[in-house]
Write a protein that holds these residues in place. Sequence first.
Motif, PDB file in Angstrom:
ATOM      1  N   MET A   1      42.735  26.693  34.250  1.00  0.00           N
ATOM      2  CA  MET A   1      41.774  26.981  33.216  1.00  0.00           C
ATOM      3  C   MET A   1      40.628  27.753  33.836  1.00  0.00           C
ATOM      4  N   GLU A   2      40.168  28.730  33.119  1.00  0.00           N
ATOM      5  CA  GLU A   2      39.044  29.524  33.594  1.00  0.00           C
ATOM      6  C   GLU A   2      38.115  29.798  32.421  1.00  0.00           C
ATOM      7  N   TYR A   3      36.853  29.464  32.579  1.00  0.00           N
ATOM      8  CA  TYR A   3      35.850  29.731  31.560  1.00  0.00           C
ATOM      9  C   TYR A   3      35.288  31.118  31.840  1.00  0.00           C
ATOM     10  N   VAL A   4      35.387  32.017  30.868  1.00  0.00           N
ATOM     11  CA  VAL A   4      34.972  33.408  31.040  1.00  0.00           C
ATOM     12  C   VAL A   4      33.641  33.635  30.332  1.00  0.00           C
ATOM     13  N   ILE A   5      32.730  34.312  31.000  1.00  0.00           N
ATOM     14  CA  ILE A   5      31.439  34.646  30.405  1.00  0.00           C
ATOM     15  C   ILE A   5      31.364  36.160  30.275  1.00  0.00           C
ATOM     16  N   VAL A   6      31.051  36.626  29.062  1.00  0.00           N
ATOM     17  CA  VAL A   6      30.925  38.060  28.825  1.00  0.00           C
ATOM     18  C   VAL A   6      29.598  38.351  28.143  1.00  0.00           C
ATOM     19  N   ASP A   7      29.171  39.586  28.211  1.00  0.00           N
ATOM     20  CA  ASP A   7      27.971  40.044  27.520  1.00  0.00           C
ATOM     21  C   ASP A   7      28.382  40.822  26.277  1.00  0.00           C
ATOM     22  N   ARG A  17      35.182  29.853  21.003  1.00  0.00           N
ATOM     23  CA  ARG A  17      36.631  29.614  21.113  1.00  0.00           C
ATOM     24  C   ARG A  17      36.959  28.827  22.377  1.00  0.00           C
ATOM     25  N   GLN A  18      36.302  29.173  23.473  1.00  0.00           N
ATOM     26  CA  GLN A  18      36.548  28.449  24.729  1.00  0.00           C
ATOM     27  C   GLN A  18      36.085  26.996  24.614  1.00  0.00           C
ATOM     28  N   ASP A  19      34.923  26.777  24.004  1.00  0.00           N
ATOM     29  CA  ASP A  19      34.425  25.411  23.813  1.00  0.00           C
ATOM     30  C   ASP A  19      35.402  24.593  22.968  1.00  0.00           C
ATOM     31  N   ALA A  20      35.908  25.193  21.895  1.00  0.00           N
ATOM     32  CA  ALA A  20      36.862  24.500  21.031  1.00  0.00           C
ATOM     33  C   ALA A  20      38.149  24.173  21.788  1.00  0.00           C
ATOM     34  N   ALA A  21      38.624  25.111  22.592  1.00  0.00           N
ATOM     35  CA  ALA A  21      39.851  24.884  23.362  1.00  0.00           C
ATOM     36  C   ALA A  21      39.655  23.746  24.366  1.00  0.00           C
TER      37      ALA A  21
END
Length: 57
Positions: A1-7, A17-21
């Motif tokens: 699992m990898e949490y991705v941060i974008v601007d 979506r990541q929080d829900a997953a």
Amino acid sequence: MEYVIVDGEDAHPLAQRQDAAIREVLKWLYARHSVPAEGGQAETASPTPSRTEGDTT
């Protein structure tokens, strides 16, 4: 699992979506480990109080 941060404009929807997953995975893990073993009982967060001496209920 990898949490991705974008601007940018995709940042907030992606984080949601990541929080829900992650929540779904945690629910799944909790449910899998809360299932009673064959012939056993499920662990509970709060134990059932035991009767004390002299309790006639």
